[in-house]
Design an enzyme around this catalytic site. Structure first.
Site, PDB file in Angstrom:
ATOM      1  N   ARG A  15       0.849  -1.193   0.000  1.00 49.79           N
ATOM      2  CA  ARG A  15       0.000   0.000   0.000  1.00 49.79           C
ATOM      3  C   ARG A  15       0.888   1.247   0.000  1.00 49.79           C
ATOM      4  O   ARG A  15       2.092   1.161   0.179  1.00 49.79           O
ATOM      5  CB  ARG A  15      -0.916  -0.006   1.237  1.00 49.79           C
ATOM      6  CG  ARG A  15      -2.005  -1.047   1.164  1.00 49.79           C
ATOM      7  CD  ARG A  15      -2.767  -1.172   2.461  1.00 49.79           C
ATOM      8  NE  ARG A  15      -1.953  -1.710   3.541  1.00 49.79           N
ATOM      9  CZ  ARG A  15      -2.358  -1.848   4.795  1.00 49.79           C
ATOM     10  NH1 ARG A  15      -3.563  -1.486   5.140  1.00 49.79           N
ATOM     11  NH2 ARG A  15      -1.560  -2.362   5.717  1.00 49.79           N
ATOM     12  N   LYS A  75       2.210   2.073   7.165  1.00 45.50           N
ATOM     13  CA  LYS A  75       2.633   1.306   8.329  1.00 45.50           C
ATOM     14  C   LYS A  75       3.562   2.130   9.212  1.00 45.50           C
ATOM     15  O   LYS A  75       4.119   3.142   8.795  1.00 45.50           O
ATOM     16  CB  LYS A  75       3.374   0.028   7.895  1.00 45.50           C
ATOM     17  CG  LYS A  75       2.524  -0.931   7.109  1.00 45.50           C
ATOM     18  CD  LYS A  75       1.290  -1.384   7.848  1.00 45.50           C
ATOM     19  CE  LYS A  75       1.590  -2.447   8.890  1.00 45.50           C
ATOM     20  NZ  LYS A  75       0.342  -2.981   9.485  1.00 45.50           N
ATOM     21  N   TYR A  94      -0.341   4.535  10.512  1.00 44.06           N
ATOM     22  CA  TYR A  94      -0.631   3.561  11.581  1.00 44.06           C
ATOM     23  C   TYR A  94       0.630   3.393  12.400  1.00 44.06           C
ATOM     24  O   TYR A  94       1.735   3.272  11.836  1.00 44.06           O
ATOM     25  CB  TYR A  94      -0.987   2.188  10.991  1.00 44.06           C
ATOM     26  CG  TYR A  94      -2.354   2.085  10.354  1.00 44.06           C
ATOM     27  CD1 TYR A  94      -3.510   2.307  11.095  1.00 44.06           C
ATOM     28  CD2 TYR A  94      -2.490   1.727   9.020  1.00 44.06           C
ATOM     29  CE1 TYR A  94      -4.766   2.192  10.502  1.00 44.06           C
ATOM     30  CE2 TYR A  94      -3.746   1.608   8.432  1.00 44.06           C
ATOM     31  CZ  TYR A  94      -4.873   1.842   9.180  1.00 44.06           C
ATOM     32  OH  TYR A  94      -6.111   1.731   8.604  1.00 44.06           O
ATOM     33  N   HIS A  96       0.300   1.648  15.994  1.00 40.83           N
ATOM     34  CA  HIS A  96       0.079   0.544  16.931  1.00 40.83           C
ATOM     35  C   HIS A  96       1.191   0.495  17.974  1.00 40.83           C
ATOM     36  O   HIS A  96       1.845  -0.532  18.183  1.00 40.83           O
ATOM     37  CB  HIS A  96      -0.041  -0.795  16.173  1.00 40.83           C
ATOM     38  CG  HIS A  96      -1.240  -0.854  15.282  1.00 40.83           C
ATOM     39  ND1 HIS A  96      -2.530  -0.962  15.769  1.00 40.83           N
ATOM     40  CD2 HIS A  96      -1.372  -0.752  13.935  1.00 40.83           C
ATOM     41  CE1 HIS A  96      -3.391  -0.947  14.764  1.00 40.83           C
ATOM     42  NE2 HIS A  96      -2.718  -0.807  13.641  1.00 40.83           N
ATOM     43  N   GLU A 118      -4.846   4.705  13.956  1.00 37.23           N
ATOM     44  CA  GLU A 118      -5.720   3.786  14.698  1.00 37.23           C
ATOM     45  C   GLU A 118      -6.369   4.410  15.917  1.00 37.23           C
ATOM     46  O   GLU A 118      -7.325   3.846  16.452  1.00 37.23           O
ATOM     47  CB  GLU A 118      -4.950   2.508  15.093  1.00 37.23           C
ATOM     48  CG  GLU A 118      -3.864   2.677  16.147  1.00 37.23           C
ATOM     49  CD  GLU A 118      -2.513   3.115  15.573  1.00 37.23           C
ATOM     50  OE1 GLU A 118      -2.450   3.427  14.380  1.00 37.23           O
ATOM     51  OE2 GLU A 118      -1.542   3.147  16.351  1.00 37.23           O
ATOM     52  N   ASP A 270      -5.492 -10.605  14.638  1.00 38.66           N
ATOM     53  CA  ASP A 270      -4.598  -9.513  15.034  1.00 38.66           C
ATOM     54  C   ASP A 270      -4.836  -9.074  16.479  1.00 38.66           C
ATOM     55  O   ASP A 270      -4.023  -8.358  17.042  1.00 38.66           O
ATOM     56  CB  ASP A 270      -4.734  -8.320  14.066  1.00 38.66           C
ATOM     57  CG  ASP A 270      -6.125  -7.724  14.065  1.00 38.66           C
ATOM     58  OD1 ASP A 270      -7.085  -8.437  14.383  1.00 38.66           O
ATOM     59  OD2 ASP A 270      -6.251  -6.526  13.764  1.00 38.66           O
TER      60      ASP A 270
HETATM   61  N1  NAD Z   1      -6.784  -9.821   9.945  1.00 38.15           N
HETATM   62  C1  NAD Z   1      -6.889  -8.632   9.400  1.00 38.15           C
HETATM   63  O1  NAD Z   1      -6.244  -8.339   8.389  1.00 38.15           O
HETATM   64  C2  NAD Z   1      -7.840  -7.618   9.977  1.00 38.15           C
HETATM   65  C3  NAD Z   1      -8.210  -6.483   9.245  1.00 38.15           C
HETATM   66  C4  NAD Z   1      -9.157  -5.598   9.813  1.00 38.15           C
HETATM   67  C5  NAD Z   1      -9.691  -5.875  11.093  1.00 38.15           C
HETATM   68  N2  NAD Z   1      -9.274  -6.986  11.773  1.00 38.15           N
HETATM   69  C6  NAD Z   1      -9.809  -7.354  13.112  1.00 38.15           C
HETATM   70  O2  NAD Z   1     -11.131  -7.864  12.990  1.00 38.15           O
HETATM   71  C7  NAD Z   1     -11.763  -7.792  14.266  1.00 38.15           C
HETATM   72  C8  NAD Z   1     -13.179  -7.230  14.121  1.00 38.15           C
HETATM   73  O3  NAD Z   1     -13.085  -5.857  13.734  1.00 38.15           O
HETATM   74  P1  NAD Z   1     -14.393  -4.967  13.517  1.00 38.15           P
HETATM   75  O4  NAD Z   1     -13.904  -3.696  12.875  1.00 38.15           O
HETATM   76  O5  NAD Z   1     -15.464  -5.745  12.855  1.00 38.15           O
HETATM   77  O6  NAD Z   1     -14.832  -4.650  15.019  1.00 38.15           O
HETATM   78  P2  NAD Z   1     -16.252  -4.092  15.494  1.00 38.15           P
HETATM   79  O7  NAD Z   1     -16.016  -3.471  16.820  1.00 38.15           O
HETATM   80  O8  NAD Z   1     -16.894  -3.317  14.404  1.00 38.15           O
HETATM   81  O9  NAD Z   1     -17.131  -5.425  15.689  1.00 38.15           O
HETATM   82  C9  NAD Z   1     -16.893  -6.369  16.670  1.00 38.15           C
HETATM   83  C10 NAD Z   1     -18.216  -7.035  17.018  1.00 38.15           C
HETATM   84  O10 NAD Z   1     -17.940  -8.163  17.854  1.00 38.15           O
HETATM   85  C11 NAD Z   1     -19.044  -8.277  18.728  1.00 38.15           C
HETATM   86  N3  NAD Z   1     -18.735  -9.196  19.825  1.00 38.15           N
HETATM   87  C12 NAD Z   1     -18.009  -8.968  20.949  1.00 38.15           C
HETATM   88  N4  NAD Z   1     -17.979 -10.086  21.700  1.00 38.15           N
HETATM   89  C13 NAD Z   1     -18.692 -11.033  21.022  1.00 38.15           C
HETATM   90  C14 NAD Z   1     -19.018 -12.398  21.263  1.00 38.15           C
HETATM   91  N5  NAD Z   1     -18.629 -13.021  22.403  1.00 38.15           N
HETATM   92  N6  NAD Z   1     -19.755 -13.061  20.348  1.00 38.15           N
HETATM   93  C15 NAD Z   1     -20.163 -12.455  19.215  1.00 38.15           C
HETATM   94  N7  NAD Z   1     -19.890 -11.168  18.936  1.00 38.15           N
HETATM   95  C16 NAD Z   1     -19.169 -10.476  19.831  1.00 38.15           C
HETATM   96  C17 NAD Z   1     -19.325  -6.829  19.133  1.00 38.15           C
HETATM   97  O11 NAD Z   1     -20.616  -6.692  19.724  1.00 38.15           O
HETATM   98  C18 NAD Z   1     -19.179  -6.124  17.788  1.00 38.15           C
HETATM   99  O12 NAD Z   1     -20.421  -6.028  17.120  1.00 38.15           O
HETATM  100  C19 NAD Z   1     -10.806  -6.908  15.112  1.00 38.15           C
HETATM  101  O13 NAD Z   1     -10.029  -7.752  15.930  1.00 38.15           O
HETATM  102  C20 NAD Z   1      -9.945  -6.225  14.091  1.00 38.15           C
HETATM  103  O14 NAD Z   1      -8.694  -5.835  14.624  1.00 38.15           O
HETATM  104  C21 NAD Z   1      -8.361  -7.843  11.242  1.00 38.15           C
END
Ligand code: NAD
Length: 370
Positions: A15, A75, A94, A96, A118, A270
């Site tokens: 990116r 990054k 970002y 972190h 972030e 993550d």
């Molecule tokens: N791997 C990657 O490349 C990548 C990229 C972007 C985001 N992420 C990660 O994805 C994850 C989700 O991000 P998001 O933006 O959707 O967050 P978000 O806050 O929009 O959504 C999280 C949801 O999880 C729900 N939740 C909490 N505990 C729960 C449970 N026990 N059961 C069911 N649902 C539950 C919350 O109520 C909320 O609606 C984060 O950890 C974020 O860092 C990873």
């Protein structure tokens, strides 16, 4: 203001911090932009595109850091960039910080102004510069999941949407936030039979209203999850508890109850992952198998689609970058509560409580430096 856009040098990062459209906007606002040669290549932007938009191309990263008052990137700086950063230089990227102590100390030492994507935060507590990457990851989770359900990739050999006369795949999405909603939409669009779980009933009501009829909502709890994993073909982990490790919603013992070839995509990897057996993987080697269950746990999923991710990210960052350039960081942060939350380390002082707490460092309230 003089703005620099260096090429990202972190391993496999394609990116870039600004697109030619973004450069054009900054130049139209009266600023001077320097872009490092080939910085946009991985995202599909040639040096000529940037030059046409009004940027000056510089051959080396040293020249970009050397001339710029504000650096816009993606990054966090890596070790080899630390010595290029100057006192009072504004870095908008970002960081972190809380996950890497040496970076925090390096930025304190360099006396830079570190504004972290972030932690830019709206008054409703949403994080506008994290949302675009969650949208990308959520949509991509289904694309990847569908691929790994194919037999040659060790999946169950089931087509997500089925065909007339044959049932579609069953997709379970844990968490109905940004990632989960985008995943559910994609899976539903392909014709899968989708179930989305969340602990927030108000959120489930909203999802029930906006998502198509092939998505059903259920309250998230251990009992329901234990039951659903036995019948679903693709399971997406998308939960987040702000500031905490993701809870282990799928435990090791549940794997034995799943059908062989079930695919797990733990997007929450993550934050430690919400599937007990997940550990971070890379785009070079994205999956591993335990108990005949395919695990996909890439920690930087948006990195694989830099053309989309760069545009999604810069659509969100550019308005803030323009404010910072037009007003200078101090005035821009004094005027915008959202941007102010992004300040983490300023002229050697830690001004974000979470970073100070993480490493037991002295905390300076941000208002005292504005
Ligand atoms: N791997 C990657 O490349 C990548 C990229 C972007 C985001 N992420 C990660 O994805 C994850 C989700 O991000 P998001 O933006 O959707 O967050 P978000 O806050 O929009 O959504 C999280 C949801 O999880 C729900 N939740 C909490 N505990 C729960 C449970 N026990 N059961 C069911 N649902 C539950 C919350 O109520 C909320 O609606 C984060 O950890 C974020 O860092 C990873």
């Amino acid at each position: 203001m003089i703005i620099g856009v260096p090429k990202e040098i972190k391993n496999n990062e394609n990116r870039v911090g600004a697109t030619p459209a973004g450069v054009n906007e900054l130049v139209r606002n009266g600023h001077t932009v320097y872009v490092q040669a080939t910085a946009g290549e991985g995202s599909g932007f040639a040096d000529e595109d940037y030059a046409k938009a009004g940027a000056t191309i510089l051959p080396t990263i040293e020249e970009v850091y050397g001339i710029a008052e504000m650096i816009i990137k993606v990054k966090e700086p890596i070790e080899s960039e630390y010595s290029l950063i100057k006192e009072n230089q504004l870095l908008f990227t970002y960081f972190h910080f809380a996950s890497y102590e040496p970076l925090t100390h390096a930025m304190i030492e360099r006396k830079a102004i570190c504004l972290a994507y972030e932690t830019v935060e709206k008054t409703d507590r949403s994080l506008p510069l994290l949302v675009p990457m969650s949208e990308v990851a959520g949509r991509m989770a289904i694309q990847e999941g569908a691929k790994y359900l194919e037999k040659p990739l060790k999946g169950r050999g089931i087509l997500l949407g089925g065909v007339p006369g044959v049932r579609p795949a069953k997709v379970l999405v844990l968490g109905g936030g940004v990632v989960g909603t985008n995943a559910a939409k994609m899976a539903a669009g392909l014709g899968a039979d989708v179930t989305i779980l969340d602990t927030n009933l108000a959120r489930l009501r909203y999802l029930d209203d906006i998502l198509p009829a092939n998505v059903n909502t259920q309250m998230s709890n251990e009992y329901t999850i234990r039951e659903l994993v036995q019948t679903h073909d693709l399971i997406i982990g998308a939960v987040l508890i702000p500031g905490a490790k993701a809870p282990n919603l799928i435990t090791r013992d549940m794997l034995k109850t799943m059908k062989p070839g079930t695919v797990l995509v733990d997007v929450a990897v993550d934050q430690g992952g919400c599937i007990e057996t997940c550990k971070p993987t890379t785009h070079e080697n994205p999956t591993f198998i335990i108990d005949d269950v395919v695990h996909y746990c890439v920690a930087n999923m948006p990195g694989a689609v830099p053309f989309t991710s760069t545009q999604a990210l810069t659509n969100a960052t550019l308005p803030f970058a323009v404010q910072l350039a037009n007003k200078g960081w101090k005035q821009a942060c004094a005027d915008s509560a959202e941007l102010k939350k992004g300040l983490n380390v300023v002229n050697g002082k830690v001004v974000y409580p979470g970073v100070a707490e993480a490493f037991n460092l002295e905390y300076t309230p941000v208002d005292s430096i504005l």
